[in-house]
Design an enzyme around this catalytic site. Structure first.
Site, PDB file in Angstrom:
ATOM      1  N   LYS A  49      33.646  33.688  28.977  1.00 51.75           N
ATOM      2  CA  LYS A  49      34.474  34.860  28.685  1.00 51.75           C
ATOM      3  C   LYS A  49      33.563  36.074  28.620  1.00 51.75           C
ATOM      4  CE  LYS A  49      36.358  34.952  24.610  1.00 51.75           C
ATOM      5  NZ  LYS A  49      37.268  34.831  23.455  1.00 51.75           N
ATOM      6  N   CYS A  74      39.292  48.316  34.780  1.00 50.85           N
ATOM      7  CA  CYS A  74      40.004  47.729  35.918  1.00 50.85           C
ATOM      8  C   CYS A  74      39.237  46.568  36.543  1.00 50.85           C
ATOM      9  CB  CYS A  74      40.275  48.792  36.986  1.00 50.85           C
ATOM     10  SG  CYS A  74      38.817  49.273  37.952  1.00 50.85           S
TER      11      CYS A  74
HETATM   12  S1  FES Z   1      38.230  51.992  35.341  1.00 49.19           S
HETATM   13 FE1  FES Z   1      37.284  50.545  36.609  1.00 49.19          FE
HETATM   14  S2  FES Z   1      36.119  51.727  37.989  1.00 49.19           S
HETATM   15 FE2  FES Z   1      37.085  53.146  36.700  1.00 49.19          FE
END
Ligand code: FES
Length: 105
Positions: A49, A74
């Site tokens: 993790k 992300c």
């Molecule tokens: S939030 Fe992942 S590259 Fe910007």
């Protein structure tokens, strides 16, 4: 087949078939499905993790230059855990709305 109990022949055939199906399902389907659904495809794949910890002192040190710091949420950044702007391409491609956690000085 002479001398063999027909019920045992049918039972053993069923067991062999069921085992073969189980092995094929285990070897083929789960891996492809799991990897395709991964959010994190690159960073720290050797650990169970991925967790990052920062103490308040470490955050203060990061902000000493007076500039905001953006942390990726992300999982697309090539400089993870820092944001490199890759979320913009991801959002454009998928219609998603991801963006970084920004810590301001
Ligand atoms: S939030 Fe992942 S590259 Fe910007």
């Amino acid at each position: 087949m002479e001398g063999k109990d027909p019920a045992l022949v049918v039972l053993s055939s069923c067991l062999v078939t069921a085992f073969s199906v189980f092995v094929l399902m285990f070897l083929l389907k789960p891996k492809a499905k799991k990897e395709a659904s991964w959010v994190n495809k690159n960073f720290g794949k050797d650990c169970d993790k991925c967790v990052n910890f920062l103490t308040p002192t470490e955050i203060e040190d990061l902000l000493k230059d007076g500039k905001p710091k953006a942390f990726c949420r992300c999982w697309k950044s090539k400089t993870f855990p820092m944001c490199d702007g890759s979320h913009a391409a991801h959002n454009k491609e998928t219609g998603d709305n991801t963006g970084p956690l920004v810590i301001k000085p």
